[in-house]
Design a protein around this motif. Structure first.
Motif, PDB file in Angstrom:
ATOM      1  N   GLU A 148       4.865  15.496  -6.538  1.00 29.63           N
ATOM      2  CA  GLU A 148       3.439  16.070  -7.533  1.00 29.63           C
ATOM      3  C   GLU A 148       2.988  17.220  -7.337  1.00 29.63           C
ATOM      4  O   GLU A 148       1.977  17.340  -6.543  1.00 29.63           O
TER       5      GLU A 148
ATOM      6  N   THR B  33       5.072   9.204  -2.064  1.00 32.00           N
ATOM      7  CA  THR B  33       4.651   9.331  -3.233  1.00 32.00           C
ATOM      8  C   THR B  33       5.032   7.494  -3.027  1.00 32.00           C
ATOM      9  O   THR B  33       4.732   6.745  -4.398  1.00 32.00           O
TER      10      THR B  33
ATOM     11  N   SER C 295       5.651   8.872  -8.570  1.00 29.15           N
ATOM     12  CA  SER C 295       4.802   7.999  -7.851  1.00 29.15           C
ATOM     13  C   SER C 295       4.809   7.252  -9.029  1.00 29.15           C
ATOM     14  O   SER C 295       4.251   5.766  -8.818  1.00 29.15           O
TER      15      SER C 295
ATOM     16  N   LEU D 164       1.538   5.969  -2.599  1.00 22.88           N
ATOM     17  CA  LEU D 164       0.679   5.609  -4.162  1.00 22.88           C
ATOM     18  C   LEU D 164       1.266   5.112  -4.849  1.00 22.88           C
ATOM     19  O   LEU D 164       0.847   4.330  -5.800  1.00 22.88           O
ATOM     20  N   GLY D 165       2.925   5.027  -5.195  1.00 16.82           N
ATOM     21  CA  GLY D 165       3.185   4.195  -6.335  1.00 16.82           C
ATOM     22  C   GLY D 165       2.614   2.297  -6.115  1.00 16.82           C
ATOM     23  O   GLY D 165       2.367   1.880  -6.860  1.00 16.82           O
TER      24      GLY D 165
END
Lengths: 495, 495
Positions: B164, B416, B290, B419-420
């Motif tokens: 990221e 991630t 993500s 976050l996804g």
């Protein structure tokens, strides 16, 4: 000096081992294209293939590579030793490749895709003249290449040499001529005779079950893990050692089964070649197309159409396709061995198949030795076909346009099909005295494969086609064995 | 000057287009390895992969490539233009790659295969100490790399940046902390509550029929030709533009279906990225892990576990697996949405999944920021797990050893996943006002995919994760949307 030679040899080993990995990648790109890939990605696959192909070609025709190859002397090695075989083939391939200017090669390669498109269109529309301009260009490039390569007896020889290093068209003619005469006689003899009619094309089958049966065949015969996938044109390929994959098609029961057996024959040869032991070395490769074809035809025809074979597998077939319960095994065996006189080579029966090839061989020879006008090809085809088969093909689509080979610049390739058939029968004739083929009745193929391993597979590319046949059968390639084999079979079929 | 820059830019385009073909080949080598290949050929496949990987790496870290990249100035391009995005990412990747000495990279790559073997053994024997020496080496190399890369706030930041580009661990902490508190509260709230019991694991199913159902899902949702193959670990891959392939596993009905939906989410994103239009250019790639995960989780969870979805697909499911006729759709939907508190991340329910990730994020941060002794990892894991889930995992195999990531040197990757999840819920919250999700009841996904295309897929890598979320939802990443989403769902599940 010897030390330097040894270093050079080792360098060539290393380069070729590296290139063999690229060739593995290339095999996968092709296999995946035909088996798995979404056709929408064809353009990208084309580029991937081009990148790898060009890299391999660049290395193998590089000055550096040529210097290495040329600095080795074949006479320094013991005949038939691993090193001798490798050096011999490195030299042969390099010489053959380096004689053709890169421009001519790229002219040909860029022509082929459009030529193939024209062939498809021509075949579909039954119009030879759609293909004609492309064929003219391809033949003309081939003639140029023949001049670069050179030849002893006749121009066509240089093309055949690309597939059979030591068999000349003259020698092939000596083999094919008596074969042709005999086959035409055989056809005459059985003309009008019928076998009990079974309507195999009307049998309903579940594709998955037919596939299961084909996979059962592979497993039972080979005892190996060999992938079987469906494709429109069956083929066998080796991705890397131990990774052998074959395909078949399920458009009909017969083409699925005999396609599987044919490709399995190719696959077994590839599997047992010493390709892991001598990875990337010429000695690890197959001898020639005709020896390769002898293996596929051996399993497809000599084994796969035999009574022994179906005495074991017929029960299993009826388990997968119930309707076979209503067909007598005798009638089935007669059906798969009968003479059919079909106009299309790939659908031909075992007897007439070779006439299809002899026809192509004679025409190819005329194209390159006698410079016939290509406009005359359809007529030449049809007249020769009439002479052999007794009737004219209905149109060019099932005549001169039926095969992809010429549109793909594969000249000199066809004769290897019949050489393969003859060799399979000749080896079979020798094997019969050493292996008990009745073991097939119990589903036992061990001794058959053992014989092939010890007498063919294990040697890799050590011998040429002619040398190997002499070694195994103690005589040169002799069409009489095939004639005897097919006559004795037909006698049973039409009894 | 501008002309020179333009020439340089074009050169980089060309190099990267060529490399993208190599990357396509690499994708195929990996896909085939996991889907088709005979495992006996693993050694050869390893070499094929190494050859292509090394070639790509060599070009991208070459002096010539570096000079080209360095001679371009990002400020010369209009922000968010195609060129700007490409130059930005060429620079980022080159800088990141070139900071690490080749020796360190090869030290790490040669360590990973043995580390993976140790991980498998450790997991099997439930002994963390088998993995420990390898993990120590891998962590130490990662620490070396962190020093080479540099960081602003904390060492761990340099690792997260690999996945990221503009989200720091501090920012992640701000997102994860309230999420954690809320999730623990939610778990407390529903503790001891039950949904109607359905014994889905005891339902007998025909793998082929389950596969047919999964293929039906793909076709119906995407209206695309996307291959689905079975593998032990599901994944999605793009071979080349238009050639998207996903896999799932058939060890259970749920893992087959939700594996398919998850990978389909990845596949759809890949399919619609502008990878054909800008082939080989950074702008054609996905934004980040993500965002990619937000797409897979969107189809797996938000769509795939919704009532609308099953109102359309349940009838079809019962056609393929008859026993579902005896299960009420309501009970099925409750079952697939219930809180489970399982110790293994990949088997976790939608609610607790994020706690698994937060646990890993906190431990990774401690490893790199606080230099904790790796011997203490199992204890740290178990104590944190107890804090979040209320019980200790039975052993390290289903605790600290459960994931492959650390043994593979994938640090900074885990966050991630959550976050996804958060992003998928946040985008869903915006979408709800613009797309009618009731259309799913009629099996209509057109407007949903249209929204994703226009708001995510079409942009390729133009924006960063944070920028895109701001653009779509008009606010930064906010965990409250996921909390609202999951609370409202659980209210229905446990009503």
């Amino acid at each position: 000096m010897l030390k330097v030679k040894n270093e050079t040899y080792k360098k060539l080993l290393k380069i070729n081992e590296q290139l063999a990995h690229y060739e593995s990648i290339l095999s996968l790109l092709y296999w995946d294209d035909r088996v798995c890939m979404n056709p929408k990605a064809a353009e990208y696959r084309g580029k991937q293939i081009a990148i790898i192909t060009e890299y391999i070609h660049k290395v193998r025709t590089s000055k550096k590579y040529g210097q290495l190859v040329n600095s080795l002397n074949l006479d320094d090695y013991k005949k038939y030793s691993i090193e001798w075989v490798n050096v011999k083939w490195w030299k042969f391939e390099y010489e053959r490749n380096s004689k053709i200017p890169p421009k001519l090669i790229s002219k040909l390669s860029s022509l082929i895709p459009t030529s193939l498109q024209a062939w498809e269109k021509a075949k579909k529309e039954k119009k030879f003249k759609i293909l004609l301009p492309y064929l003219k260009k391809i033949v003309s490039i081939n003639k140029e290449m023949i001049e670069k390569w050179g030849y002893d007896e006749e121009p066509y020889e240089a093309l055949v040499k690309g597939y059979e290093i030591d068999i000349t068209p003259k020698e092939i003619e000596k083999i094919f001529s008596p074969l042709k005469e005999n086959l035409i006689k055989i056809i005459q003899k059985y003309k009008g005779k019928e076998v009990p009619k079974i309507e195999i094309d009307k049998i309903k089958f579940d594709t998955q079950k037919l596939e299961q049966f084909c996979k059962f065949l592979i497993k039972k015969i080979s005892n190996l893990e060999i992938r079987l996938d469906p494709t429109s044109h069956p083929f066998a390929t080796t991705i890397s050692p131990f990774d052998i994959r074959i395909t078949t098609r399920y458009n009909s029961i017969e083409s699925a089964i005999f396609g599987t057996l044919h490709e399995l024959g190719h696959g077994l040869y590839d599997y047992y070649l010493p390709s892991s032991k001598y990875f990337g070395q010429p000695v690890s490769n197959s001898i020639s197309l005709s020896i390769h074809e002898s293996q596929s035809r051996f399993f497809e025809n000599i084994i796969g159409r035999s009574r022994n074979f179906w005495e074991f597998f017929y029960r299993e077939l009826t388990k997968h396709i119930e309707d076979f319960k209503n067909i007598k095994i005798d009638d089935f065996i007669k059906h798969i061995n009968k003479i059919d006189l079909k106009p299309i080579r790939t659908e031909a029966d075992e007897t007439t198949y070779n006439l299809h090839i002899i026809l192509r061989f004679n025409i190819e020879r005329k194209i390159f030795n006698e410079n016939i006008r290509l406009e005359e090809l359809p007529e030449l085809w049809n007249e020769t076909f009439k002479e052999y088969f007794g009737y004219y093909p209905e149109n060019d689509s099932i005549g001169v346009l039926q095969d992809i080979h010429w549109a793909e610049s594969l000249f000199g390739y066809f004769p290897t099909y019949t050489l393969g058939n003859l060799i399979s029968a000749q080896i079979y004739n020798t094997m019969k005295n050493k292996v008990n083929f009745d073991e097939i009745k119990q589903g036992n193929f061990e001794n058959i494969i053992k014989f092939l391993k010890e007498n063919i597979y294990d040697y890799g590319k050590t011998y040429t086609t002619k040398e190997l046949i002499k070694l195994i059968t103690n005589e040169p390639i002799n069409p009489q064995h095939f004639i005897n084999y097919i006559e004795s079979k037909l006698k049973e079929v039409y009894n």
